[in-house]
Each structure stands twice: as structure tokens, then as C-alpha cells.
Design a protein around this motif. Structure first.
Motif, mmCIF file in Angstrom:
data_model
loop_
_atom_site.group_PDB
_atom_site.id
_atom_site.type_symbol
_atom_site.label_atom_id
_atom_site.label_comp_id
_atom_site.label_asym_id
_atom_site.label_seq_id
_atom_site.Cartn_x
_atom_site.Cartn_y
_atom_site.Cartn_z
ATOM 1 N N CYS A 8 0.447 -0.935 -0.243
ATOM 2 C CA CYS A 8 0.071 -0.071 -0.238
ATOM 3 C C CYS A 8 0.871 1.003 -0.039
ATOM 4 N N VAL A 9 1.203 2.249 -0.867
ATOM 5 C CA VAL A 9 1.060 3.295 -0.592
ATOM 6 C C VAL A 9 0.566 4.769 -0.535
ATOM 7 N N ASP A 10 0.922 5.606 -0.026
ATOM 8 C CA ASP A 10 0.306 6.745 -0.072
ATOM 9 C C ASP A 10 0.689 7.713 1.275
ATOM 10 N N ASP A 11 0.873 9.019 0.883
ATOM 11 C CA ASP A 11 1.747 9.525 1.494
ATOM 12 C C ASP A 11 1.126 9.889 3.331
ATOM 13 N N GLU A 12 -0.231 9.534 3.165
ATOM 14 C CA GLU A 12 -0.572 9.862 5.133
ATOM 15 C C GLU A 12 -0.671 8.407 5.537
ATOM 16 N N SER A 38 5.803 7.020 0.093
ATOM 17 C CA SER A 38 5.660 8.189 -1.281
ATOM 18 C C SER A 38 6.225 6.540 -2.212
ATOM 19 N N ALA A 39 5.974 6.995 -3.819
ATOM 20 C CA ALA A 39 6.956 6.176 -4.762
ATOM 21 C C ALA A 39 8.154 5.523 -4.849
ATOM 22 N N GLU A 40 9.387 6.586 -4.176
ATOM 23 C CA GLU A 40 10.069 6.565 -4.077
ATOM 24 C C GLU A 40 10.777 5.525 -2.989
ATOM 25 N N GLU A 41 9.889 5.418 -1.596
ATOM 26 C CA GLU A 41 9.969 4.527 -0.590
ATOM 27 C C GLU A 41 9.650 3.109 -1.883
ATOM 28 N N ALA A 42 8.500 3.358 -1.987
ATOM 29 C CA ALA A 42 7.704 1.868 -2.422
ATOM 30 C C ALA A 42 8.662 0.876 -3.023
ATOM 31 N N TRP A 63 -3.511 8.521 -5.273
ATOM 32 C CA TRP A 63 -3.455 9.225 -6.195
ATOM 33 C C TRP A 63 -2.496 10.407 -6.416
ATOM 34 N N LEU A 64 -2.939 10.956 -5.297
ATOM 35 C CA LEU A 64 -2.092 12.736 -5.476
ATOM 36 C C LEU A 64 -1.124 11.861 -4.856
ATOM 37 N N MET A 65 -0.071 12.626 -4.226
ATOM 38 C CA MET A 65 1.106 12.160 -4.065
ATOM 39 C C MET A 65 2.457 13.360 -4.576
ATOM 40 N N PRO A 66 2.955 13.485 -3.884
ATOM 41 C CA PRO A 66 4.459 14.055 -3.557
ATOM 42 C C PRO A 66 5.237 13.567 -4.378
ATOM 43 N N GLU A 72 0.736 7.613 -12.678
ATOM 44 C CA GLU A 72 2.249 7.653 -12.964
ATOM 45 C C GLU A 72 3.309 6.427 -12.995
ATOM 46 N N PHE A 73 3.494 6.333 -11.505
ATOM 47 C CA PHE A 73 3.806 5.469 -10.355
ATOM 48 C C PHE A 73 3.158 4.058 -10.911
ATOM 49 N N LEU A 74 2.060 3.612 -10.660
ATOM 50 C CA LEU A 74 1.580 1.993 -11.405
ATOM 51 C C LEU A 74 1.485 1.994 -12.949
ATOM 52 N N ALA A 75 2.186 3.255 -13.566
ATOM 53 C CA ALA A 75 1.782 2.844 -14.734
ATOM 54 C C ALA A 75 4.045 2.552 -15.246
ATOM 55 N N GLU A 76 4.938 2.820 -14.094
ATOM 56 C CA GLU A 76 6.196 1.979 -14.446
ATOM 57 C C GLU A 76 5.846 1.003 -13.007
#
Length: 130
Positions: A8-12, A38-42, A63-66, A72-76
Motif C-alpha cells: 500500500c502506497v499513500d503519503d498519509e 511515497s513512490a520512492e519509498e515504494a 493518486w495524489l502524492m508528492p 504514473e507510479f502504477l504505470a511504471e
């Protein structure tokens, strides 16, 4: 320990805590549950799981993350790991973002905040083919 994971990825942090608790309540010790703020942490978590031989089955991403949007993250993720089932969690994504995720990330489902525990369980259960 399971050899399959849900990420699970979320900035909160509070949302991650609830997601992990709800998933664990329904699936028990069947999976490893990882979270990233974050995506970086993911990507770090993904690399660590890969090194440990643990396969990520599904990723639930906000969807809304820094720095990078969830679509975009999920596409990668889809480009690098086409077998991972992608789910977007959002309170703010517009239809264009959801459509981009469907086309570029093979988006399985979109869950809208606030979600219900039953909705989360049903989506992830179906995503996992259970």
C-alpha cells in the motif's frame, strides 16, 4: 512467512495504518503487508521484497502524492512488473487520470476515499483471484 505481498502506497501514515489493519483482518497471515509513504519509498520496498524472493501480488496506491501521481507510479510498476495487479485509491483523481491508469498501468480497480472495509476487501479479494 508468506512469499506473497500486498503493498500500500499513500503519503498519509494514518491511511496506510488503516489499510494494513483492514487487509490483515481479512487475509490474516496469508500475505506480507508492506506500506510506503511515497513512490520512492515504494521502489525501495519493492526491491527489498524482490531480493527476499517475495512476490508482490497487488499494489494499492494513492493518486495524489508528492513528486509523482499514482497513475504514473502504477504505470511504471506495470512496465517493470506486468503481473502485479494495480489498484488506485483516490479522493481527488479525475476521470482522465483514472483512464490513463487503465491504459498505462492495466488498472484493475479504483477505490474512492472514503472507502468501506468491505469494498477494500472485495476489490483486493477479486484482484487476487480469491
Amino acid at each position: 512467512m508468506s512469499d506473497a505481498a500486498i503493498l500500500c502506497v499513500d503519503d498519509e501514515a494514518s491511511i496506510l495504518k488503516v489499510l494494513k489493519e483492514q487487509l490483515k483482518r481479512h487475509f490474516g497471515n496469508q500475505y506480507v503487508y508492506e506500506v510506503a509513504q511515497s513512490a520512492e519509498e515504494a521502489w525501495i520496498v519493492i526491491d527489498e521484497l524482490e531480493q527476499e524472493g517475495i512476490k508482490i501480488l497487488t499494489i494499492v496506491s494513492d493518486w495524489l502524492m508528492p513528486n509523482i501521481r499514482g497513475d504514473e507510479f502504477l504505470a511504471e510498476v506495470h512496465r517493470r512488473f506486468p503481473d502485479v495487479v494495480t489498484v488506485m485509491l483516490t479522493g481527488q483523481a479525475d476521470e482522465a487520470a483514472i483512464e490513463r491508469a487503465r491504459q498505462n498501468a492495466n488498472l484493475f480497480a479504483c477505490i474512492y476515499k472514503p472507502w468501506t472495509e468491505e469494498e477494500l476487501y472485495q476489490v483486493v479479494c477479486t484482484a487476487l483471484g480469491e
